[in-house]
Scaffold this active site. Structure first.
Site, PDB file in Angstrom:
ATOM      1  N   GLU A  98       0.865  -1.183   0.000  1.00 44.11           N
ATOM      2  CA  GLU A  98       0.000   0.000   0.000  1.00 44.11           C
ATOM      3  C   GLU A  98       0.897   1.227   0.000  1.00 44.11           C
ATOM      4  O   GLU A  98       1.922   1.263   0.694  1.00 44.11           O
ATOM      5  CB  GLU A  98      -0.903   0.006   1.240  1.00 44.11           C
ATOM      6  CG  GLU A  98      -1.720   1.293   1.332  1.00 44.11           C
ATOM      7  CD  GLU A  98      -2.904   1.205   2.273  1.00 44.11           C
ATOM      8  OE1 GLU A  98      -2.911   0.330   3.148  1.00 44.11           O
ATOM      9  OE2 GLU A  98      -3.831   2.035   2.113  1.00 44.11           O
TER      10      GLU A  98
ATOM     11  N   CYS B 214      -6.812   1.067   2.831  1.00 41.44           N
ATOM     12  CA  CYS B 214      -7.663   2.259   2.816  1.00 41.44           C
ATOM     13  C   CYS B 214      -7.480   3.052   1.532  1.00 41.44           C
ATOM     14  O   CYS B 214      -8.382   3.767   1.096  1.00 41.44           O
ATOM     15  CB  CYS B 214      -7.333   3.135   4.018  1.00 41.44           C
ATOM     16  SG  CYS B 214      -7.819   2.391   5.575  1.00 41.44           S
TER      17      CYS B 214
ATOM     18  N   ASN C 289     -12.593  -3.214   1.162  1.00 38.86           N
ATOM     19  CA  ASN C 289     -11.536  -3.296   2.166  1.00 38.86           C
ATOM     20  C   ASN C 289     -12.079  -2.830   3.503  1.00 38.86           C
ATOM     21  O   ASN C 289     -12.495  -1.664   3.624  1.00 38.86           O
ATOM     22  CB  ASN C 289     -10.355  -2.404   1.764  1.00 38.86           C
ATOM     23  CG  ASN C 289      -9.277  -2.363   2.837  1.00 38.86           C
ATOM     24  OD1 ASN C 289      -8.590  -3.355   3.065  1.00 38.86           O
ATOM     25  ND2 ASN C 289      -9.151  -1.247   3.532  1.00 38.86           N
ATOM     26  N   GLU C 290     -12.126  -3.723   4.449  1.00 41.15           N
ATOM     27  CA  GLU C 290     -12.492  -3.358   5.824  1.00 41.15           C
ATOM     28  C   GLU C 290     -13.783  -2.556   5.887  1.00 41.15           C
ATOM     29  O   GLU C 290     -13.955  -1.692   6.755  1.00 41.15           O
ATOM     30  CB  GLU C 290     -11.379  -2.539   6.481  1.00 41.15           C
ATOM     31  CG  GLU C 290     -10.096  -3.283   6.684  1.00 41.15           C
ATOM     32  CD  GLU C 290      -9.124  -2.575   7.622  1.00 41.15           C
ATOM     33  OE1 GLU C 290      -9.411  -1.437   8.049  1.00 41.15           O
ATOM     34  OE2 GLU C 290      -8.091  -3.175   7.935  1.00 41.15           O
TER      35      GLU C 290
HETATM   36  O1  AHR Z   1      -2.234  -1.311   6.709  1.00 41.85           O
HETATM   37  C1  AHR Z   1      -2.641  -0.025   7.038  1.00 41.85           C
HETATM   38  C2  AHR Z   1      -4.140   0.145   6.991  1.00 41.85           C
HETATM   39  O2  AHR Z   1      -4.729  -0.661   7.954  1.00 41.85           O
HETATM   40  C3  AHR Z   1      -4.823  -0.275   5.729  1.00 41.85           C
HETATM   41  O3  AHR Z   1      -4.826   0.711   4.785  1.00 41.85           O
HETATM   42  C4  AHR Z   1      -6.213  -0.573   6.163  1.00 41.85           C
HETATM   43  O4  AHR Z   1      -6.827  -1.538   5.359  1.00 41.85           O
HETATM   44  C5  AHR Z   1      -6.049  -0.979   7.597  1.00 41.85           C
HETATM   45  O5  AHR Z   1      -6.908  -0.312   8.423  1.00 41.85           O
END
Ligand code: AHR
Length: 665
Positions: free
Chosen positions: A50, A263, A390-391
């Site tokens: 990321e 994120c 994602n999440e």
């Molecule tokens: O890994 C950092 C962040 O942690 C990521 O962007 C997110 O998916 C999680 O909350």
């Protein structure tokens, strides 16, 4: 895995060697090497990339110039603007000024450019850039410099300049003391954008060099995409990756790579999702923008570069797209709630996702396959997995949009394995609802995340034993042990993750993929701790947690062998997994001792012939569970290897706080 008290007592009676170790339980590990075993994921260990902590620009992406396209903006950081990172240079007797242009951009996606006016040429008037903190150069190590330019005449320049003459330009690498380390001369002619490039070979090394572009005649230049790359990028790729960092990732032997987030995929609102289409095509045409983590992303490291890197390191690409919602914490007020893309915009959004598959896998005569081919990759990339969401909070807004995307993918691309999401935590409302939804729709894989204290891993070693084998597979997409104080990358945290990995392996029929998070962090630009690999401009600092990932990645198997660990008293942190790697035929035993004292284990091998066999042991340990590998210091914990020959039964001392990997050849 714990044996009954009766077995424990019997084992104690048989194995207690001496009075002073009477307090220590004898531990026995029985392994059946001849058993057919259980098929497990061949792809368990991977990485999750990321662009967080300057992981891309100023990180893995090898570009040395910061703000090369003059697109930095105060929307990213208050004190930033188009000239951030640049300074006006007036060499002896020179006079001139900088301006900003936007009326004739190189490409509409890249709207701003620099206008350099030379009033008095002197020894040159131009611009200088110190890169991300500084630009390190090494004697004899070539750099490729390039820029886009045309002759521009501002104000009176139009009348006062002989427009038939081209503009002489020099490109320089300058040492910290201002001396010239390398230089190239070029001419810029004409009123239309053109790319210019030159190779600069530094005469001397300097870790704090700067890049300078000087114009030498009265007049002006429009400048954009001012770029400097080391020539020796990873695998020598153009627009490539920083070799040392890419190699550190490759050394894990990751079987897959998830990207671009996290994120990051949500962006900072419903109309600001990470758009893969902005990240492909010629770099000067990519739409740079604010990164969710509060800095600038050029998209120079885009989908083409991600897929190419995956191919270069033998990892399956696993891109993630938003599920049509932004994060519940997006925008400028975390927690203000999830928002969904308006439903009438969903068909176009879904088409973007279908186009991604065509771009990755389609023939060269398809619309998007042609874009991939034009970038130099006519062969399909072989995309098989796609993360959606994602999440996310599992709300009706999310479900409605996820279902639309999933149905479209199922109808148009049944060959693609969709990876769903079950919220940000290992349990709770979103976890429960996410899993229920995944089951309801028949999503083939689900992405779980957990950032937890080290002890959590030890307390949850049997988590996946309870998972339904007939349901979706598991992708542990983000996990890390957060130790205290200050989330340091301690040996304790690394061993907790190793313990977790043994439980993933033992349940490798369900757990298909696992990736530590986050992967990369630039010193001085780190928003999240702990991370797997730290780095600065010139060095890479692997953590102990990295060593664990590397050891598991390099000692992967495809078959779980039956193994019985007996005599482990309740509460003692000792766990193991035993796998076979069909390619080499090796049996691989991984044992994690999370106790502050050494433990001795008797290993009994069934199904082996008489005689001795070769054993390669790799041990990762340190002086205490609190140690961490500090930048620039000798590592506090580094794997060491020894070789021996062993019979069907042998003892191993498992050092206090250690991971031991035994490879039986
Ligand atoms: O890994 C950092 C962040 O942690 C990521 O962007 C997110 O998916 C999680 O909350």
């Amino acid at each position: 895995m714990k044996t009954s008290p009766i077995v424990f007592l019997l084992a104690s009676a048989l194995l207690l060697p001496a009075a002073d170790s009477a307090a220590e339980p004898p531990v026995r590990l029985q392994i059946d090497l001849a058993a057919p075993g259980k098929a497990i994921s061949r792809d368990l260990v991977g990485v999750f990339f990321e662009d967080l902590n300057y992981a891309a620009d100023g990180g893995l992406y090898a570009e040395l110039i910061q703000n090369r396209s003059f697109e930095y903006s105060a929307t990213e950081q208050g004190e930033w603007g188009p000239f951030f990172g640049w300074e006006l240079v007036k060499a002896a007797g020179g006079g001139g000024q900088l301006g900003l242009g936007d009326s004739r951009p190189v490409h509409p996606n890249n709207p701003h450019y620099l206008l350099l006016t030379v009033l008095e040429p002197g020894s040159g008037v131009g611009i200088a850039n110190k890169g991300f903190d500084l630009i390190p150069v090494e004697a004899g190590r070539s750099c490729e410099a390039s820029f886009w330019a045309y002759q521009a005449y501002m104000g009176r320049m139009w009348k006062d300049t002989d427009q038939s003459k081209s503009m002489p330009v020099t490109l320089q690498l300058q040492a910290k003391d201002g001396s010239v380390l390398a230089e190239a001369r070029l001419e810029v002619a004409g009123r239309t954008w053109a790319k210019h490039s030159a190779t600069l070979v530094p005469r001397r090394s300097d870790p704090e060099a700067r890049f300078v572009l000087l114009a030498h005649a009265q007049g002006g230049l429009a400048l954009d995409m001012v770029s400097l790359f080391p020539r020796d990028t990873f695998k020598g790729r153009a627009n490539g990756l920083r070799r040392d960092l890419a190699q550190a990732i490759a050394d894990i032997r990751p079987r897959f790579m998830r990207f671009p987030g996290g994120c990051l995929v949500h962006g900072s609102g419903v109309h600001r999702f990470y758009n893969w289409k902005d990240s492909v095509g010629p770099v000067e045409q990519r739409r740079a923008q604010r990164n969710l983590w509060g800095y600038h992303q050029t998209f120079g490291l885009g989908y083409f570069e991600f897929f190419q890197f995956c191919e270069d390191i033998g990892a399956k690409p696993l891109p993630v797209v938003s599920a049509g919602v932004c994060c519940q914490h997006a925008g400028h007020s975390p927690g203000r709630g999830q928002e969904g893309l308006p439903l009438d915009e969903m068909p176009a959004y879904i088409q973007d996702i279908l186009d991604l598959i065509e771009w990755a896998n389609g023939p060269v005569d398809s619309k998007w396959g042609a874009v991939r081919a034009a970038a130099g990759h006519p062969e399909p990339f072989g995309l098989k997995y796609l993360g959606v969401g994602n999440e996310d909070a599992i709300t009706p807004t999310f479900k409605e949009r996820f279902r639309m995307i999933f149905d479209a993918l199922k109808a148009r691309h049944p060959e693609i394995v969709v990876v769903g999401t079950s919220g940000p935590f290992h349990s709770g409302e979103d976890y429960d609802n996410g899993w229920a939804f995944v089951r309801e729709l028949g999503v083939p894989m689900d992405d779980e995340h957990y950032y937890v204290p080290p002890q959590w891993f030890w307390d949850n070693l049997s988590r996946y034993e309870r998972y339904d084998r007939a349901s979706a597979k598991v992708y542990v997409g983000e996990y890390a042990a957060h130790d205290q104080p200050k989330d340091r990358n301690t040996l304790r945290s690394a061993l907790a993750e190793a313990a977790g990995l043994t439980s993933f392996e033992r349940n490798g029929d369900v757990v298909q993929f696992a990736s530590y998070a986050p992967l990369l962090a630039r010193r001085g630009h780190t928003q999240w701790h702990p991370d797997l690999i730290y780095f600065d401009t010139t060095a890479v600092y692997p953590t102990i947690n990295y060593q664990v990932q590397r050891l598991f990645g390099n000692n992967a198997g495809d078959t779980l062998l039956p193994a019985l660990l007996e005599g482990v008293p309740a509460g003692v942190r000792l766990t193991c997994s035993v796998v076979r790697d069909s390619a080499s035929g090796d049996a691989i035993v991984k044992v994690v001792n999370g106790e502050d004292r050494a433990l001795t284990v008797t290993i009994a091998l069934a199904g082996v012939s008489a005689g001795k066999r070769r054993l390669v042991a790799t041990i990762l340990t340190g002086a205490s569970a609190d140690v961490a590998n500090e930048d620039g210091q000798p590592p506090a914990a580094l794997p060491v290897t020894d070789e021996s020959r062993v019979g069907a039964s042998f003892e191993r001392v498992l050092p206090a706080n250690s991971l031991t990997i035994l490879r039986l050849r």
